[in-house]
Design a protein around this motif. Sequence first.
Motif, PDB file in Angstrom:
ATOM      1  N   SER A 127      -9.553  19.145   3.640  1.00 19.13           N
ATOM      2  CA  SER A 127      -9.384  20.272   2.717  1.00 19.13           C
ATOM      3  C   SER A 127     -10.117  19.988   1.401  1.00 19.13           C
ATOM      4  O   SER A 127     -10.088  18.886   0.878  1.00 19.13           O
ATOM      5  CB  SER A 127      -7.885  20.478   2.451  1.00 19.13           C
ATOM      6  OG  SER A 127      -7.674  21.509   1.511  1.00 19.13           O
ATOM      7  N   ASN A 128     -10.763  21.024   0.873  1.00 19.73           N
ATOM      8  CA  ASN A 128     -11.549  20.860  -0.354  1.00 19.73           C
ATOM      9  C   ASN A 128     -11.425  22.123  -1.195  1.00 19.73           C
ATOM     10  O   ASN A 128     -12.364  22.906  -1.320  1.00 19.73           O
ATOM     11  CB  ASN A 128     -13.010  20.570  -0.002  1.00 19.73           C
ATOM     12  CG  ASN A 128     -13.847  20.287  -1.239  1.00 19.73           C
ATOM     13  OD1 ASN A 128     -13.331  19.883  -2.287  1.00 19.73           O
ATOM     14  ND2 ASN A 128     -15.143  20.509  -1.136  1.00 19.73           N
ATOM     15  N   ALA A 142     -21.143  20.049  13.436  1.00 20.60           N
ATOM     16  CA  ALA A 142     -19.976  19.399  12.850  1.00 20.60           C
ATOM     17  C   ALA A 142     -19.888  19.694  11.357  1.00 20.60           C
ATOM     18  O   ALA A 142     -18.802  19.984  10.830  1.00 20.60           O
ATOM     19  CB  ALA A 142     -20.021  17.889  13.094  1.00 20.60           C
ATOM     20  N   LYS A 143     -21.042  19.617  10.677  1.00 18.70           N
ATOM     21  CA  LYS A 143     -21.062  19.933   9.242  1.00 18.70           C
ATOM     22  C   LYS A 143     -20.682  21.399   9.008  1.00 18.70           C
ATOM     23  O   LYS A 143     -19.912  21.722   8.079  1.00 18.70           O
ATOM     24  CB  LYS A 143     -22.463  19.665   8.691  1.00 18.70           C
ATOM     25  CG  LYS A 143     -22.607  19.922   7.189  1.00 18.70           C
ATOM     26  CD  LYS A 143     -21.850  18.888   6.367  1.00 18.70           C
ATOM     27  CE  LYS A 143     -22.271  18.874   4.907  1.00 18.70           C
ATOM     28  NZ  LYS A 143     -22.087  20.156   4.212  1.00 18.70           N
ATOM     29  N   LYS A 144     -21.179  22.267   9.849  1.00 17.71           N
ATOM     30  CA  LYS A 144     -20.860  23.693   9.724  1.00 17.71           C
ATOM     31  C   LYS A 144     -19.374  23.935   9.967  1.00 17.71           C
ATOM     32  O   LYS A 144     -18.729  24.730   9.268  1.00 17.71           O
ATOM     33  CB  LYS A 144     -21.707  24.494  10.706  1.00 17.71           C
ATOM     34  CG  LYS A 144     -21.634  26.005  10.516  1.00 17.71           C
ATOM     35  CD  LYS A 144     -22.600  26.700  11.477  1.00 17.71           C
ATOM     36  CE  LYS A 144     -22.616  28.203  11.239  1.00 17.71           C
ATOM     37  NZ  LYS A 144     -23.518  28.898  12.195  1.00 17.71           N
ATOM     38  N   THR A 163     -17.077  25.520   7.031  1.00 17.42           N
ATOM     39  CA  THR A 163     -16.535  26.869   7.176  1.00 17.42           C
ATOM     40  C   THR A 163     -15.040  26.879   7.459  1.00 17.42           C
ATOM     41  O   THR A 163     -14.304  27.692   6.901  1.00 17.42           O
ATOM     42  CB  THR A 163     -17.252  27.626   8.311  1.00 17.42           C
ATOM     43  OG1 THR A 163     -17.154  26.857   9.525  1.00 17.42           O
ATOM     44  CG2 THR A 163     -18.707  27.863   7.965  1.00 17.42           C
ATOM     45  N   VAL A 164     -14.569  25.973   8.311  1.00 16.88           N
ATOM     46  CA  VAL A 164     -13.180  26.031   8.790  1.00 16.88           C
ATOM     47  C   VAL A 164     -12.309  24.948   8.178  1.00 16.88           C
ATOM     48  O   VAL A 164     -11.279  25.224   7.558  1.00 16.88           O
ATOM     49  CB  VAL A 164     -13.136  25.935  10.335  1.00 16.88           C
ATOM     50  CG1 VAL A 164     -11.696  25.866  10.826  1.00 16.88           C
ATOM     51  CG2 VAL A 164     -13.857  27.130  10.966  1.00 16.88           C
ATOM     52  N   LEU A 180     -13.838  33.243   8.105  1.00 14.63           N
ATOM     53  CA  LEU A 180     -14.131  31.830   8.330  1.00 14.63           C
ATOM     54  C   LEU A 180     -14.680  31.609   9.734  1.00 14.63           C
ATOM     55  O   LEU A 180     -15.677  30.906   9.922  1.00 14.63           O
ATOM     56  CB  LEU A 180     -12.872  30.986   8.121  1.00 14.63           C
ATOM     57  CG  LEU A 180     -12.371  30.822   6.688  1.00 14.63           C
ATOM     58  CD1 LEU A 180     -11.094  29.991   6.673  1.00 14.63           C
ATOM     59  CD2 LEU A 180     -13.429  30.159   5.814  1.00 14.63           C
ATOM     60  N   TYR A 181     -14.008  32.207  10.715  1.00 16.10           N
ATOM     61  CA  TYR A 181     -14.473  31.988  12.084  1.00 16.10           C
ATOM     62  C   TYR A 181     -15.860  32.592  12.297  1.00 16.10           C
ATOM     63  O   TYR A 181     -16.742  31.967  12.905  1.00 16.10           O
ATOM     64  CB  TYR A 181     -13.494  32.552  13.115  1.00 16.10           C
ATOM     65  CG  TYR A 181     -13.904  32.119  14.506  1.00 16.10           C
ATOM     66  CD1 TYR A 181     -13.554  30.855  14.973  1.00 16.10           C
ATOM     67  CD2 TYR A 181     -14.722  32.912  15.301  1.00 16.10           C
ATOM     68  CE1 TYR A 181     -13.991  30.406  16.206  1.00 16.10           C
ATOM     69  CE2 TYR A 181     -15.166  32.483  16.537  1.00 16.10           C
ATOM     70  CZ  TYR A 181     -14.789  31.226  16.982  1.00 16.10           C
ATOM     71  OH  TYR A 181     -15.243  30.772  18.202  1.00 16.10           O
ATOM     72  N   ALA A 182     -16.041  33.803  11.792  1.00 20.76           N
ATOM     73  CA  ALA A 182     -17.344  34.450  11.950  1.00 20.76           C
ATOM     74  C   ALA A 182     -18.450  33.658  11.250  1.00 20.76           C
ATOM     75  O   ALA A 182     -19.593  33.616  11.717  1.00 20.76           O
ATOM     76  CB  ALA A 182     -17.287  35.876  11.415  1.00 20.76           C
TER      77      ALA A 182
END
Length: 675
Positions: free
Chosen positions: A475-476, A632-634, A638-639, A651-653
Amino acid sequence: MTNPLLQDWDTPFGLPPFNLIEDDHFAPAVDQALDEARAKIKAIGENPEPPTFENTIEALELAEVDLGRIFGVFYGVAGADSNPKREELQREFAPKLSAFGSEVSENKDLFQRIDTLWQQRNALDLTDEQQRVLMLSRRGFVRQGAQLEGEKSDRLREVKSRLSVLGTEFTQNLLADERDWFMPLAEAGLEGLPDFVIASARAVGAEKEADGPVVTLSRSLIVPFLQFSPRRDLRQKAYEAWAARGANGGKTDNRGIAAETLKLREERAQLLGYDTFSDYKLETEMAGTPDAVRDLLMQVWAPAKSSAEADADVLEAMLHNDGYEGPLEAWDWRYYSELRRKAEHDLDEAELKPYLQLDRMIEASFACANRLFGLEFVPLDETSYHNDVRIWNVTRDGAHVAVFIGDYFARASKRSGAWCMAMRAQQRLAGDIQPHVVNVCNFAKPPEGEPALLSYDDARTLFHEFGHALHQMLSNVTYESISGTSVARDFVELPSQLYEHWLEVPEVLAEFATHAETGQPMPKDMLDRMLAAATYDMGFQTVEYVASALVDLAFHDGPAPADPMQKQAEVLEEIGMPHAIRMRHATPHFAHVFAGDGYSSGYYSYMWSEVMDADAFAAFEEVGDPFDAGLAKKLEDTVLSSGGSVDAKELYAAFRGRLPGVDALLKGRGLDKAA
């Protein structure tokens, strides 16, 4: 007496000083923290300055930091290592917390300041994250009754208080039933059981000071007993005790609690202007409406039931070949299914388990997190709340990221199931606060000096809960209210269920599935057979889950049933529940739904998330690399790092480019070809 809960913790990474905390410290610490939080919130509401995001929303975010710190410790310990004093404190704290929550949500001055900011939001020059926090804050107040007046407001307060008490009682009754029942096994009762089951039964018998091995209602023991015991009479006795949790009459019976809970939830929703509790609950979820949930579940129900019924015919024939007349029963399914799996897939769980050591599976989950996200895990020699608990410092590029706490073994003081929680959540508003994340499981503890062995289902559970942990650890965000797993309920299972897929990656198992005695890797043909059988018995697993989700939805999408057990029976008859399969969680022990509001009208969430997790892992399959660095970075950006700072659908899109359909789920469960 100095109360360590009220002091600054001069400990590594700010860990709770468990060696100094005693049960008698909790009540006075909670009372003081509640008083301080009340004073801060009162001051926010009465602030003579015009409302700003900083003096209202951010001040509110900080008002309960100390209270949250204390309850993070208390509920972490009370759920995983309960005792009579902690159970008494849970009963004491439930109405206090409910009353405090009502005071906050009914504070008209405070809500007016928040509402004023909401009306002015376009002129406030807020960041996207701040806009989101403002929206969620206002929506939360409205959904808690901030706009109600007079008798309706008073009644809502009473309803919420009573619901909090009922949830605590439900949990404690279930724990008591699970703790108190056990079945001694004479030598004849050990017939046919693999060594790992016998060893677990002996270890638990010693813990309970019984004369010999016993079977308890811990899933990690009763399920393998039902899988391997040829004694139909003992299987029936054990299964019926397992199914009867919370429905044994007397003071631990949960049926009355369930009925009252459903009635009060209906009243709560109607006080807030909703037709049903489902309408209220699903308003903030991805699904949005009860019809959308029912549509998904029924799309899966038909092929799952067809598959399960075909399997039942095969298993019933095996039962008859053993000389038993009559239909296949619920206590027969796992036994004959295990025999069939061994025959058709040449796969014996007793042969598999030595290759699935707990320590090696923990290493595997860490190794995947390292390859995907660059995380490293260093053991910490720090005291925790129980001797079985293990602690790691989580770093990336040498920088501290989180503390991870693992509590893996079943014990009488631990509630059933597996879960993840943050004793401390990530945030930046109160400083650069890194999370303390706990995974709790209920694996069978081996005899002293022997390795803990897992079933493949156990290993998946470990990866599942670690997926939740990654959501917390990566989390960030700035604000705790949107940190980590503070997301829509039907989105929260995406990271956990997605992470299960990495256990199925052949190269992961080839490295970490090593034999407990020889250290040799799992033979390739066994590995191939295990992965080929990944969807074996999926009809059964899907039916028992979907039936539970449909009953949960029926409880809340309409008038509250006066007799939940009758309603449960009606739903199961309507959908044509196969005779030999029961709900995964019958009403009296359906803790997801009745131990609190978390999954009420929301048990479907696992399947809603599975639609996404199947589609999300397909992205890695499409590029031909389960550890593709760019993806993995994406996924992290995003999620996993975003918490609730952005709407879940967005987020999912952002990760996948679109929203998924149900096809990937059916394919993943092997149900795409079911009639």
